[in-house]
Design a protein around this motif. Structure first.
Motif, PDB file in Angstrom:
ATOM      1  N   ARG A 137       0.881  -1.167   0.000  1.00 26.85           N
ATOM      2  CA  ARG A 137       0.000   0.000   0.000  1.00 26.85           C
ATOM      3  C   ARG A 137       0.916   1.213   0.000  1.00 26.85           C
ATOM      4  NH1 ARG A 137      -4.458  -0.376   4.230  1.00 26.85           N
ATOM      5  NH2 ARG A 137      -2.994   0.916   5.337  1.00 26.85           N
ATOM      6  N   LEU A 138       0.629   2.191  -0.855  1.00 28.22           N
ATOM      7  CA  LEU A 138       1.472   3.375  -0.967  1.00 28.22           C
ATOM      8  C   LEU A 138       0.766   4.600  -0.404  1.00 28.22           C
ATOM      9  CD1 LEU A 138       2.817   2.990  -4.630  1.00 28.22           C
ATOM     10  CD2 LEU A 138       3.959   2.335  -2.500  1.00 28.22           C
ATOM     11  N   PHE A 139       1.557   5.485   0.184  1.00 30.90           N
ATOM     12  CA  PHE A 139       1.037   6.775   0.613  1.00 30.90           C
ATOM     13  C   PHE A 139       2.151   7.810   0.559  1.00 30.90           C
ATOM     14  CE2 PHE A 139       2.448   4.741   4.507  1.00 30.90           C
ATOM     15  CZ  PHE A 139       3.013   5.755   5.270  1.00 30.90           C
ATOM     16  N   VAL A 140       1.752   9.068   0.398  1.00 34.28           N
ATOM     17  CA  VAL A 140       2.675  10.196   0.365  1.00 34.28           C
ATOM     18  C   VAL A 140       2.470  10.967   1.658  1.00 34.28           C
ATOM     19  CG1 VAL A 140       3.380  12.274  -0.880  1.00 34.28           C
ATOM     20  CG2 VAL A 140       2.470  10.302  -2.144  1.00 34.28           C
ATOM     21  N   ALA A 141       3.578  11.326   2.334  1.00 34.37           N
ATOM     22  CA  ALA A 141       3.437  11.951   3.645  1.00 34.37           C
ATOM     23  C   ALA A 141       4.603  12.869   3.968  1.00 34.37           C
ATOM     24  CB  ALA A 141       3.329  10.872   4.715  1.00 34.37           C
ATOM     25  N   LEU A 142       4.373  13.667   5.002  1.00 34.36           N
ATOM     26  CA  LEU A 142       5.417  14.483   5.611  1.00 34.36           C
ATOM     27  C   LEU A 142       5.884  13.759   6.861  1.00 34.36           C
ATOM     28  CD1 LEU A 142       3.663  17.984   5.489  1.00 34.36           C
ATOM     29  CD2 LEU A 142       5.240  16.989   3.810  1.00 34.36           C
ATOM     30  N   SER A 143       7.183  13.718   7.068  1.00 37.84           N
ATOM     31  CA  SER A 143       7.708  13.109   8.286  1.00 37.84           C
ATOM     32  C   SER A 143       7.594  14.103   9.444  1.00 37.84           C
ATOM     33  CB  SER A 143       9.154  12.666   8.077  1.00 37.84           C
ATOM     34  OG  SER A 143       9.961  13.781   7.744  1.00 37.84           O
ATOM     35  N   ILE A 144       7.668  13.584  10.636  1.00 41.99           N
ATOM     36  CA  ILE A 144       7.573  14.381  11.855  1.00 41.99           C
ATOM     37  C   ILE A 144       8.947  14.367  12.530  1.00 41.99           C
ATOM     38  CG2 ILE A 144       6.444  14.575  14.115  1.00 41.99           C
ATOM     39  CD1 ILE A 144       4.560  15.075  11.730  1.00 41.99           C
ATOM     40  N   PRO A 145       9.522  15.544  12.821  1.00 40.15           N
ATOM     41  CA  PRO A 145      10.839  15.570  13.469  1.00 40.15           C
ATOM     42  C   PRO A 145      10.792  14.974  14.886  1.00 40.15           C
ATOM     43  CG  PRO A 145       9.980  17.811  13.188  1.00 40.15           C
ATOM     44  CD  PRO A 145       9.002  16.880  12.553  1.00 40.15           C
ATOM     45  N   ASP A 146      11.927  14.491  15.341  1.00 40.83           N
ATOM     46  CA  ASP A 146      12.000  13.802  16.632  1.00 40.83           C
ATOM     47  C   ASP A 146      11.463  14.632  17.789  1.00 40.83           C
ATOM     48  OD1 ASP A 146      13.081  11.596  15.389  1.00 40.83           O
ATOM     49  OD2 ASP A 146      15.154  12.076  15.933  1.00 40.83           O
ATOM     50  N   ASP A 193       7.796   5.715  14.808  1.00 40.47           N
ATOM     51  CA  ASP A 193       8.089   5.483  13.392  1.00 40.47           C
ATOM     52  C   ASP A 193       6.829   5.452  12.528  1.00 40.47           C
ATOM     53  OD1 ASP A 193       7.602   3.052  14.791  1.00 40.47           O
ATOM     54  OD2 ASP A 193       8.483   1.892  13.167  1.00 40.47           O
ATOM     55  N   HIS A 194       5.658   5.524  13.148  1.00 43.44           N
ATOM     56  CA  HIS A 194       4.403   5.614  12.405  1.00 43.44           C
ATOM     57  C   HIS A 194       3.849   7.030  12.332  1.00 43.44           C
ATOM     58  CE1 HIS A 194       4.290   1.210  13.168  1.00 43.44           C
ATOM     59  NE2 HIS A 194       3.785   1.222  11.951  1.00 43.44           N
ATOM     60  N   PHE A 195       4.464   7.981  13.028  1.00 40.34           N
ATOM     61  CA  PHE A 195       3.978   9.358  13.005  1.00 40.34           C
ATOM     62  C   PHE A 195       4.290  10.017  11.669  1.00 40.34           C
ATOM     63  CE2 PHE A 195       4.564   9.907  17.887  1.00 40.34           C
ATOM     64  CZ  PHE A 195       3.379   9.261  18.130  1.00 40.34           C
ATOM     65  N   HIS A 196       3.271  10.580  11.043  1.00 40.59           N
ATOM     66  CA  HIS A 196       3.429  11.313   9.778  1.00 40.59           C
ATOM     67  C   HIS A 196       2.141  12.080   9.511  1.00 40.59           C
ATOM     68  CE1 HIS A 196       1.394   7.568   8.567  1.00 40.59           C
ATOM     69  NE2 HIS A 196       0.759   8.355   7.701  1.00 40.59           N
ATOM     70  N   THR A 197       2.203  12.987   8.564  1.00 42.50           N
ATOM     71  CA  THR A 197       1.013  13.676   8.076  1.00 42.50           C
ATOM     72  C   THR A 197       0.816  13.262   6.632  1.00 42.50           C
ATOM     73  OG1 THR A 197       1.341  15.553   9.549  1.00 42.50           O
ATOM     74  CG2 THR A 197      -0.044  15.927   7.634  1.00 42.50           C
ATOM     75  N   GLY A 249      -3.899  17.581  15.585  1.00 44.66           N
ATOM     76  CA  GLY A 249      -4.202  18.388  14.414  1.00 44.66           C
ATOM     77  C   GLY A 249      -3.003  19.151  13.885  1.00 44.66           C
ATOM     78  N   VAL A 250      -3.119  19.584  12.644  1.00 44.74           N
ATOM     79  CA  VAL A 250      -2.115  20.432  12.000  1.00 44.74           C
ATOM     80  C   VAL A 250      -2.769  21.789  11.781  1.00 44.74           C
ATOM     81  CG1 VAL A 250      -0.696  20.766   9.939  1.00 44.74           C
ATOM     82  CG2 VAL A 250      -1.019  18.460  10.874  1.00 44.74           C
TER      83      VAL A 250
END
Length: 180
Positions: A3-12, A34-38, A87-88
């Motif tokens: 399964r593919l998705f496009v996301a932004l990573s979240i800094p530590d 390691d699952h945190f993303h937007t 939320g963002v």
């Protein structure tokens, strides 16, 4: 098939702040760092040809870097809560990038969801959790903020479902141009 998705990573440092939100809801399956993303776009299951098409479509994108801030918390599912999220804050540059990603992928033949984009970071999945427990958590955590942090790239990930949790694999990263 991945399964593919496009996301932004979240800094530590932001991920550490998100971890502080992860308590007080019995039955929540809390996501790991390691699952945190937007998510910007979810492509779903695809074969090797689909992966190649996504890689090519995303490589052609040009967008500027920007700063992002997380703010507030919530849940999906009112009477039957199914997920907790952070939320963002609304951001025109984020919405611009998300629109460009969606257009590029649709033009490459992907059938993406049509519902309104709501940027968030999923913190937990829920099953059988009472709405009152979610309301208490939301009330206690509602003033959450983290950031701002710089967004200098977006990423294409593949996801393999497992017995305990999904496993994400970074397929490609795409740099954003300097906004200065």
């Amino acid at each position: 098939m991945p399964r593919l998705f496009v996301a932004l990573s979240i800094p530590d440092v932001v991920a550490d702040a998100l971890l502080d939100l992860q308590s007080g809801v019995d039955g929540a399956r809390w996501r790991t760092v390691d699952h945190f993303h937007t998510t910007l776009a979810f492509l779903g299951q695809t074969d090797g040809h689909g992966l190649d098409s996504a890689l090519e479509a995303l490589a052609a994108l040009d967008a500027s870097s920007f700063d992002l801030r997380l703010s507030g918390v919530g849940a999906f599912g009112d009477k039957k809560p199914r997920a907790l999220w952070a939320g963002v804050e609304p951001d025109d540059a984020l919405l611009h990038l998300q629109a460009k990603v969606s257009i590029a992928l649709r033009n490459a033949g992907f059938d993406l969801e049509r519902r309104r984009y709501m940027p968030h970071v999923t913190l937990a999945y829920l099953k059988g959790v009472r709405p009152e427990a979610v309301a208490q958590w939301s009330s206690r955590s509602g003033l959450f903020t983290a950031g701002p942090f710089s967004v200098n790239a977006f990423h294409l990930y593949s996801s393999q479902l497992g017995a305990q949790a999904s496993h994400y694999e970074l397929e490609a990263s795409y740099a954003l141009s300097s906004s200065k």
